[in-house]
Design an enzyme around this catalytic site. Structure first.
Site, short mmCIF file in Angstrom:
data_model
loop_
_atom_site.label_atom_id
_atom_site.label_comp_id
_atom_site.label_asym_id
_atom_site.label_seq_id
_atom_site.Cartn_x
_atom_site.Cartn_y
_atom_site.Cartn_z
N THR A 1 24.09 51.32 62.16
CA THR A 1 23.49 51.03 63.46
C THR A 1 22.70 49.73 63.41
O THR A 1 22.77 48.90 64.32
CB THR A 1 22.58 52.19 63.91
OG1 THR A 1 23.37 53.39 63.99
CG2 THR A 1 21.95 51.91 65.27
N CYS A 2 21.98 49.53 62.33
CA CYS A 2 21.15 48.33 62.17
C CYS A 2 22.00 47.07 62.13
O CYS A 2 21.66 46.05 62.74
CB CYS A 2 20.31 48.44 60.90
SG CYS A 2 19.39 49.98 60.76
#
Length: 182
Positions: A55-56
């Protein structure tokens, strides 16, 4: 932490490029303080569980990088990405992500994150202690607006994402902008 709170004063151990350093790794250690990053500026700080994580790396960091000019148009001077990772990892991640605008801050020991009340256990993922995902608009070291993902807990079985997204912060900045007087 919430609006009106002052950021904790800590020292970050960073590695900065220095062409006077010979060899294949032209970096030197440079300690930077909270004041070095935040004094006299209006910035976005977003913190996430880890460099190189899905996600990052796919949404949050690239979204802030891509939206940099739009954030600047809303009065933001800098955008900082923080993680409980060391400077070597953060610098390599910045290089891998081809960052030109967002600056990374390594919180290797988690001291800043702990003092923010955002240090959580992520042993269920084999991460150890990491930051809960959040973002803040910070004006001269004071939190102006706070965006924390729901469900703050140790070993959270999910990775909530949305509240601290670049899109959400841009929406906030657009709505907070005062209309021009006629």
């Amino acid at each position: 932490m919430k609006a009106g709170a002052k950021l904790p004063n800590v020292t970050f151990h960073t590695r900065v490029r220095d062409e006077s350093v010979e060899g294949p790794n032209p970096y030197r250690w440079e300690d930077k303080t909270t004041a070095d990053y935040f004094a006299g500026k209006r910035v976005i700080l977003f913190s996430l569980p880890g460099a190189f994580t899905p996600t990052c790396s796919t949404y949050q960091l690239p979204g802030f990088e891509k939206g940099y000019e739009e954030f600047k148009a809303h009065g933001i001077d800098e955008i900082y990405c923080m993680s409980v990772n060391d400077s070597f990892v953060m610098n390599k991640w910045a290089q891998d992500q081809k960052l030109e605008n967002v600056k990374v801050i390594p919180d290797g020991s988690g001291e800043f994150t702990r003092k923010m009340g955002m240090l959580v256990e992520k042993d269920n993922l084999g991460f150890g202690m990491r930051s809960w995902r959040y973002a803040a608009i910070v004006n001269d070291g004071v939190i102006e607006a706070w965006f924390e993902e729901p469900g703050l807990m140790d070993n959270c079985p999910e990775d909530p994402y949305g509240v601290s997204s670049p899109e959400n912060l841009l929406k906030y900045l657009a709505e907070a902008k005062q209309p021009e007087l006629a």
